[in-house]
Design an enzyme around this catalytic site. Structure first.
Site, PDB file in Angstrom:
ATOM      1  N   ARG A 138      99.760  20.489  17.756  1.00 15.89           N
ATOM      2  CA  ARG A 138     100.738  21.573  17.622  1.00 15.89           C
ATOM      3  C   ARG A 138     100.400  22.486  16.456  1.00 15.89           C
ATOM      4  O   ARG A 138     100.228  22.007  15.324  1.00 15.89           O
ATOM      5  CB  ARG A 138     102.153  21.014  17.403  1.00 15.89           C
ATOM      6  CG  ARG A 138     102.676  20.184  18.550  1.00 15.89           C
ATOM      7  CD  ARG A 138     102.737  20.934  19.853  1.00 15.89           C
ATOM      8  NE  ARG A 138     103.540  22.158  19.759  1.00 15.89           N
ATOM      9  CZ  ARG A 138     103.712  23.005  20.771  1.00 15.89           C
ATOM     10  NH1 ARG A 138     103.156  22.769  21.942  1.00 15.89           N
ATOM     11  NH2 ARG A 138     104.435  24.084  20.605  1.00 15.89           N
ATOM     12  N   HIS A 142      88.421  19.075  12.842  1.00 16.42           N
ATOM     13  CA  HIS A 142      88.294  19.977  13.982  1.00 16.42           C
ATOM     14  C   HIS A 142      86.927  19.765  14.627  1.00 16.42           C
ATOM     15  O   HIS A 142      85.916  19.718  13.935  1.00 16.42           O
ATOM     16  CB  HIS A 142      88.447  21.427  13.513  1.00 16.42           C
ATOM     17  CG  HIS A 142      88.298  22.412  14.626  1.00 16.42           C
ATOM     18  ND1 HIS A 142      89.312  22.642  15.529  1.00 16.42           N
ATOM     19  CD2 HIS A 142      87.259  23.183  15.009  1.00 16.42           C
ATOM     20  CE1 HIS A 142      88.892  23.532  16.411  1.00 16.42           C
ATOM     21  NE2 HIS A 142      87.656  23.870  16.123  1.00 16.42           N
TER      22      HIS A 142
HETATM   23  N1  NHR Z   1      98.370  24.662  12.023  1.00 16.75           N
HETATM   24  C1  NHR Z   1      98.002  25.592  11.146  1.00 16.75           C
HETATM   25  N2  NHR Z   1      98.940  26.455  10.706  1.00 16.75           N
HETATM   26  N3  NHR Z   1      96.733  25.735  10.697  1.00 16.75           N
HETATM   27  C2  NHR Z   1      95.774  24.924  11.168  1.00 16.75           C
HETATM   28  O1  NHR Z   1      94.538  25.049  10.704  1.00 16.75           O
HETATM   29  C3  NHR Z   1      96.095  23.920  12.121  1.00 16.75           C
HETATM   30  C4  NHR Z   1      97.441  23.829  12.532  1.00 16.75           C
HETATM   31  C5  NHR Z   1      97.823  22.878  13.487  1.00 16.75           C
HETATM   32  C6  NHR Z   1      96.869  22.048  14.065  1.00 16.75           C
HETATM   33  C7  NHR Z   1      94.511  21.374  14.459  1.00 16.75           C
HETATM   34  C8  NHR Z   1      93.723  22.328  15.394  1.00 16.75           C
HETATM   35  C9  NHR Z   1      92.387  21.737  15.827  1.00 16.75           C
HETATM   36  O2  NHR Z   1      91.724  21.053  15.031  1.00 16.75           O
HETATM   37  C10 NHR Z   1      95.530  22.167  13.705  1.00 16.75           C
HETATM   38  C11 NHR Z   1      95.143  23.075  12.713  1.00 16.75           C
HETATM   39  C12 NHR Z   1      96.332  22.794  18.134  1.00 16.75           C
HETATM   40  C13 NHR Z   1      95.992  24.023  18.652  1.00 16.75           C
HETATM   41  C14 NHR Z   1      96.791  24.669  19.769  1.00 16.75           C
HETATM   42  O3  NHR Z   1      96.446  25.716  20.256  1.00 16.75           O
HETATM   43  C15 NHR Z   1      94.894  24.677  18.107  1.00 16.75           C
HETATM   44  C16 NHR Z   1      94.181  24.116  17.062  1.00 16.75           C
HETATM   45  C17 NHR Z   1      94.535  22.872  16.543  1.00 16.75           C
HETATM   46  C18 NHR Z   1      95.615  22.218  17.089  1.00 16.75           C
HETATM   47  N4  NHR Z   1      97.935  24.037  20.171  1.00 16.75           N
HETATM   48  C19 NHR Z   1      98.843  24.538  21.206  1.00 16.75           C
HETATM   49  C20 NHR Z   1     100.117  25.130  20.588  1.00 16.75           C
HETATM   50  O4  NHR Z   1     100.674  26.052  21.214  1.00 16.75           O
HETATM   51  C21 NHR Z   1      99.285  23.445  22.149  1.00 16.75           C
HETATM   52  C22 NHR Z   1      98.148  22.810  22.850  1.00 16.75           C
HETATM   53  C23 NHR Z   1      98.550  21.492  23.542  1.00 16.75           C
HETATM   54  O5  NHR Z   1      99.674  21.016  23.361  1.00 16.75           O
HETATM   55  O6  NHR Z   1      97.687  20.953  24.257  1.00 16.75           O
HETATM   56  O7  NHR Z   1     100.580  24.621  19.531  1.00 16.75           O
HETATM   57  O8  NHR Z   1      91.916  21.993  16.944  1.00 16.75           O
HETATM   58  C1  GAR Z   2      88.977  14.689  18.089  1.00  9.96           C
HETATM   59  O1  GAR Z   2      87.723  15.103  18.592  1.00  9.96           O
HETATM   60  C2  GAR Z   2      89.519  15.740  17.145  1.00  9.96           C
HETATM   61  O2  GAR Z   2      88.526  16.362  16.358  1.00  9.96           O
HETATM   62  C3  GAR Z   2      90.096  16.733  18.102  1.00  9.96           C
HETATM   63  O3  GAR Z   2      90.565  16.004  19.224  1.00  9.96           O
HETATM   64  C4  GAR Z   2      90.014  14.707  19.211  1.00  9.96           C
HETATM   65  C5  GAR Z   2      91.134  13.739  18.922  1.00  9.96           C
HETATM   66  O4  GAR Z   2      90.709  12.424  19.153  1.00  9.96           O
HETATM   67  N1  GAR Z   2      91.178  17.436  17.511  1.00  9.96           N
HETATM   68  C6  GAR Z   2      91.681  18.529  18.033  1.00  9.96           C
HETATM   69  O5  GAR Z   2      91.189  19.084  18.996  1.00  9.96           O
HETATM   70  C7  GAR Z   2      92.932  19.039  17.348  1.00  9.96           C
HETATM   71  N2  GAR Z   2      93.470  20.103  18.084  1.00  9.96           N
HETATM   72  P1  GAR Z   2      91.533  11.199  18.566  1.00  9.96           P
HETATM   73  O6  GAR Z   2      92.988  11.398  18.982  1.00  9.96           O
HETATM   74  O7  GAR Z   2      90.935  10.012  19.240  1.00  9.96           O
HETATM   75  O8  GAR Z   2      91.361  11.184  17.071  1.00  9.96           O
END
Ligand code: NHR
Ligand code: GAR
Length: 205
Positions: A91, A109
């Site tokens: 999220r 990430h």
């Molecule tokens: N929040 C902020 N403000 N800044 C960051 O750098 C964040 C964050 C929340 C999560 C993890 C990130 C990743 O490593 C993370 C970093 C979710 C989404 C997304 O689009 C994108 C990146 C990451 C986590 N989420 C959708 C949403 O609308 C939902 C997607 C789903 O539920 O499958 O929140 O990748």
């Molecule tokens: C991991 O590859 C992590 O880097 C990525 O999803 C996988 C989670 O695996 N994270 C994201 O994409 C965050 N949006 P895990 O639940 O087994 O740790």
């Protein structure tokens, strides 16, 4: 002792790697809680089986991001965390939430940031034809996947790779990279200066 709270949404294999390292290496830290944004996250069972308290704050139960983040923050702060670890947390977090945990929230990430922020990183790396891919540990800031980098691990992209083979190769690296970076934080080795992270590698810790 520092308190760590881990946020997950799914499988939780990175959470598992951090828990195992903290126990095996006897970090001066306790995993105070694992909190999931989904009630069906498989990772909750591993945490419970290791005697770690778990909670669910289900994102789909809240109409707005602000409401979800407020409830999540209240649940997290019961544990007085020194560090918040995002481990497959799905999220996007609002600016007030991010500000509240500024300097004490890490994410892993699955790409070599600044390449491929956001979702579907492995498919996008394959489509772009890059020869190297990997994972990045970074401090979380309001701008998605743009916070200061703490550590990266690189893997080759091989001929015939699919999302499955490539993501598995990256994930294996994540499982050593993330515990190492979290340990640096716990040992007070990380300092930030002008948006860059410095890691203290002297041995007097
Ligand atoms: N929040 C902020 N403000 N800044 C960051 O750098 C964040 C964050 C929340 C999560 C993890 C990130 C990743 O490593 C993370 C970093 C979710 C989404 C997304 O689009 C994108 C990146 C990451 C986590 N989420 C959708 C949403 O609308 C939902 C997607 C789903 O539920 O499958 O929140 O990748
Ligand atoms: C991991 O590859 C992590 O880097 C990525 O999803 C996988 C989670 O695996 N994270 C994201 O994409 C965050 N949006 P895990 O639940 O087994 O740790």
């Amino acid at each position: 002792m520092k308190n760590i709270v881990i946020l997950i949404s799914g499988r939780g294999s990175n959470m598992e790697a951090v828990i195992r390292a903290a126990q095996a290496e006897q970090w001066p830290a306790r995993i105070a809680a694992v909190i999931s944004s989904r009630s069906d996250a498989p990772g909750l069972a591993f945490a419970a089986a290791h005697g770690i308290g778990t909670a669910v704050v289900e994102s789909k139960q809240y109409a707005t991001r602000a409401e979800f983040d407020a409830v999540l923050q209240a649940e997290i702060d019961r544990h007085a965390p020194d560090l918040l670890v995002l481990a497959g947390f799905m999220r996007i977090l609002t600016p007030p939430f991010v500000e509240h945990y500024a300097g004490r929230m890490l994410n892993i990430h699955p790409s070599l940031l600044p390449l491929f922020p956001g979702l579907s990183t492995h498919a996008r790396a394959l489509a772009a034809g890059v020869t190297e891919h990997g994972a990045t540990v970074h401090f979380v800031t309001a701008e998605l996947d743009h916070g200061p980098t703490v550590a990266q691990a690189t893997v080759p992209v091989l001929p015939g790779d699919t999302v499955e083979t490539l993501s598995a190769r990256v994930l294996e690296q994540e499982h050593t990279l993330y515990p190492r970076a979290v340990r640096w934080f716990i040992e007070d080795r990380l300092t930030q200066l002008n948006g860059a992270v410095h890691v203290d590698h002297t041995t007097h810790h």
